[in-house]
Design an enzyme around this catalytic site. Structure first.
Site, mmCIF file in Angstrom:
data_model
loop_
_atom_site.group_PDB
_atom_site.id
_atom_site.type_symbol
_atom_site.label_atom_id
_atom_site.label_comp_id
_atom_site.label_asym_id
_atom_site.label_seq_id
_atom_site.Cartn_x
_atom_site.Cartn_y
_atom_site.Cartn_z
ATOM 1 N N LEU A 145 1.986 -5.481 5.690
ATOM 2 C CA LEU A 145 1.389 -4.566 6.665
ATOM 3 C C LEU A 145 2.345 -3.425 6.993
ATOM 4 O O LEU A 145 2.924 -3.361 8.073
ATOM 5 C CB LEU A 145 0.986 -5.315 7.941
ATOM 6 C CG LEU A 145 0.017 -4.530 8.824
ATOM 7 C CD1 LEU A 145 -1.380 -4.537 8.225
ATOM 8 C CD2 LEU A 145 -0.026 -5.092 10.244
ATOM 9 N N ARG A 168 7.134 -9.092 7.378
ATOM 10 C CA ARG A 168 8.365 -9.863 7.652
ATOM 11 C C ARG A 168 8.291 -10.536 9.023
ATOM 12 O O ARG A 168 8.827 -11.610 9.222
ATOM 13 C CB ARG A 168 9.584 -8.950 7.589
ATOM 14 C CG ARG A 168 9.903 -8.555 6.165
ATOM 15 C CD ARG A 168 11.397 -8.326 5.971
ATOM 16 N NE ARG A 168 11.641 -7.983 4.578
ATOM 17 C CZ ARG A 168 11.636 -6.732 4.112
ATOM 18 N NH1 ARG A 168 11.426 -5.721 4.930
ATOM 19 N NH2 ARG A 168 11.852 -6.496 2.842
ATOM 20 N N ARG A 226 2.009 -1.389 -6.360
ATOM 21 C CA ARG A 226 2.628 -1.280 -7.677
ATOM 22 C C ARG A 226 2.232 -2.505 -8.496
ATOM 23 O O ARG A 226 2.102 -3.609 -7.963
ATOM 24 C CB ARG A 226 4.156 -1.242 -7.569
ATOM 25 C CG ARG A 226 4.713 0.077 -7.127
ATOM 26 C CD ARG A 226 4.539 1.176 -8.178
ATOM 27 N NE ARG A 226 5.191 2.400 -7.768
ATOM 28 C CZ ARG A 226 4.593 3.382 -7.084
ATOM 29 N NH1 ARG A 226 3.319 3.302 -6.760
ATOM 30 N NH2 ARG A 226 5.267 4.469 -6.745
ATOM 31 N N GLU A 255 1.623 1.659 -17.291
ATOM 32 C CA GLU A 255 0.609 2.722 -17.197
ATOM 33 C C GLU A 255 1.160 4.048 -17.702
ATOM 34 O O GLU A 255 2.353 4.301 -17.547
ATOM 35 C CB GLU A 255 0.121 2.863 -15.736
ATOM 36 C CG GLU A 255 1.226 3.240 -14.750
ATOM 37 C CD GLU A 255 0.755 3.241 -13.286
ATOM 38 O OE1 GLU A 255 0.191 2.232 -12.830
ATOM 39 O OE2 GLU A 255 0.993 4.279 -12.640
ATOM 40 N N HIS A 273 -4.406 5.324 -11.302
ATOM 41 C CA HIS A 273 -3.361 5.584 -10.300
ATOM 42 C C HIS A 273 -3.675 6.861 -9.520
ATOM 43 O O HIS A 273 -2.933 7.842 -9.582
ATOM 44 C CB HIS A 273 -1.984 5.681 -10.970
ATOM 45 C CG HIS A 273 -0.850 5.504 -9.996
ATOM 46 N ND1 HIS A 273 0.352 4.943 -10.349
ATOM 47 C CD2 HIS A 273 -0.740 5.798 -8.678
ATOM 48 C CE1 HIS A 273 1.159 4.920 -9.303
ATOM 49 N NE2 HIS A 273 0.510 5.431 -8.265
#
Ligand code: 8YV
Length: 311
Positions: A145, A168, A226, A255, A273
């Protein structure tokens, strides 16, 4: 390291003495020739600057990324040499969030297949297309988040979705959402799992077989971060066997030369992308990248440095 759009390339050419790696016929010969004179690198999030490039530029002072992701820049090499690194956070957050939600709706409600159903004449010939599962009111998980994940969550609230997230630590600004730090538990609580983590060595393949199978045969994974955050082999295996319902992907290993097995998977939505790919945002990204270069060479602090503790 571009190419960049003409509206960025023009001001770069006007403001700096540019040497174009992307136009070099022989990148090694190019680096050997101009590397010793390079003081700054303008690069894209997907291209970054690895150790070979950095080592070839002994006078390098600054790397400015046209993108928020800095995983393709060798930060350790930069720190060792005192090279400063800037990215373009914030300006692209809402576009990437829009795109993630668009991919959820497109795959969840079968938009691409629906378009094909109409164009191919199947609608006229065969009538109603197979029904899809409801999106609104279902469960969404946001793996990571950060800024983009938070904007996705805000949008999903309007779809009355039950939102869970990992980070975290629990976030005050997400008090209405459920904090589930363990990725497998988060996946098990999600019909739609959004992967919005900043990629690093630590997050590599965090979405592995266990997470994928926890999302399950009715679930969908959406990746706007990613490719390295997902174990692509495990993803392809689960999409093929039906252990995972679907995947909407804007990023791929290698890619644009992606694993060709993706092309045969009808339950994968494949995008080139383009999460941040609007004219407005790309202009803002280009300007911020140049502002960082300009500030550095004026002896000023970078407007948007990559965080010092970035992995
Ligand atoms: C861009 C990105 O697509 O922000 C990032 O990290 O990957 C994207 O916004 C890319 O940098 C432009 O090529």
């Amino acid at each position: 390291m571009g190419a960049f759009p003409e509206w960025d390339q023009g001001p770069l050419d006007d403001g700096f003495e540019m040497h174009r790696h992307d136009l070099a016929e022989d990148p090694n010969a190019f680096l050997a020739e101009v590397g010793p004179r390079i003081r700054g690198i303008a690069t894209r999030g997907d291209l970054g600057a690895g150790r070979t490039i950095i080592d070839a530029c002994p006078a390098l002072e600054v790397i400015a990324i046209y993108g928020v992701g800095f995983d393709a820049v060798d930060l350790d090499a930069c720190r060792a040499r005192g090279i400063v690194v800037a990215n373009t956070p914030d300006v692209l957050t809402k576009d990437v969030a829009d795109f993630g939600v668009a991919m959820m709706l497109a795959l969840g409600r079968g938009l691409i297949g629906g378009d094909h159903w109409v164009r191919s004449g199947q609608w006229a010939e065969m009538g109603m297309k197979k029904l899809q599962r409801r999106v609104w009111g279902s469960k969404a998980g946001i793996l990571g988040l950060g800024r983009i994940g938070h904007e996705i969550g805000r949008r999903l609230e309007a779809f009355d979705m039950e939102i869970s997230y990992s980070a975290r630590a629990p976030k005050d600004h997400a008090a209405a959402w459920t904090y589930i730090p363990d990725p497998v538990e988060l996946a098990a609580a999600s019909d739609y799992l959004f992967v919005t983590l900043a990629a690093s060595a630590e997050t590599r393949h965090i979405v592995g077989r266990e997470v994928i199978e926890a999302v399950g045969p009715e679930g969908i994974i959406i990746n706007v971060s990613r490719a390295s955050n997902i174990d692509e082999d495990a993803l392809i295996a689960a999409l093929s066997s039906g252990a995972l319902g679907g995947a909407a992907l804007d990023v791929f290993e290698g890619e644009p030369n992606i694993d060709p097995r993706f092309f045969d998977l009808p339950n994968a939505l494949l995008q080139p992308h383009q999460g941040s790919g609007t004219v407005e945002t790309r202009k803002d990204m280009g300007k911020l990248m140049r502002d960082n270069l300009t500030a550095h060479f004026a002896g000023e602090p970078l407007p948007t440095p990559v965080p010092e503790d970035a992995a």
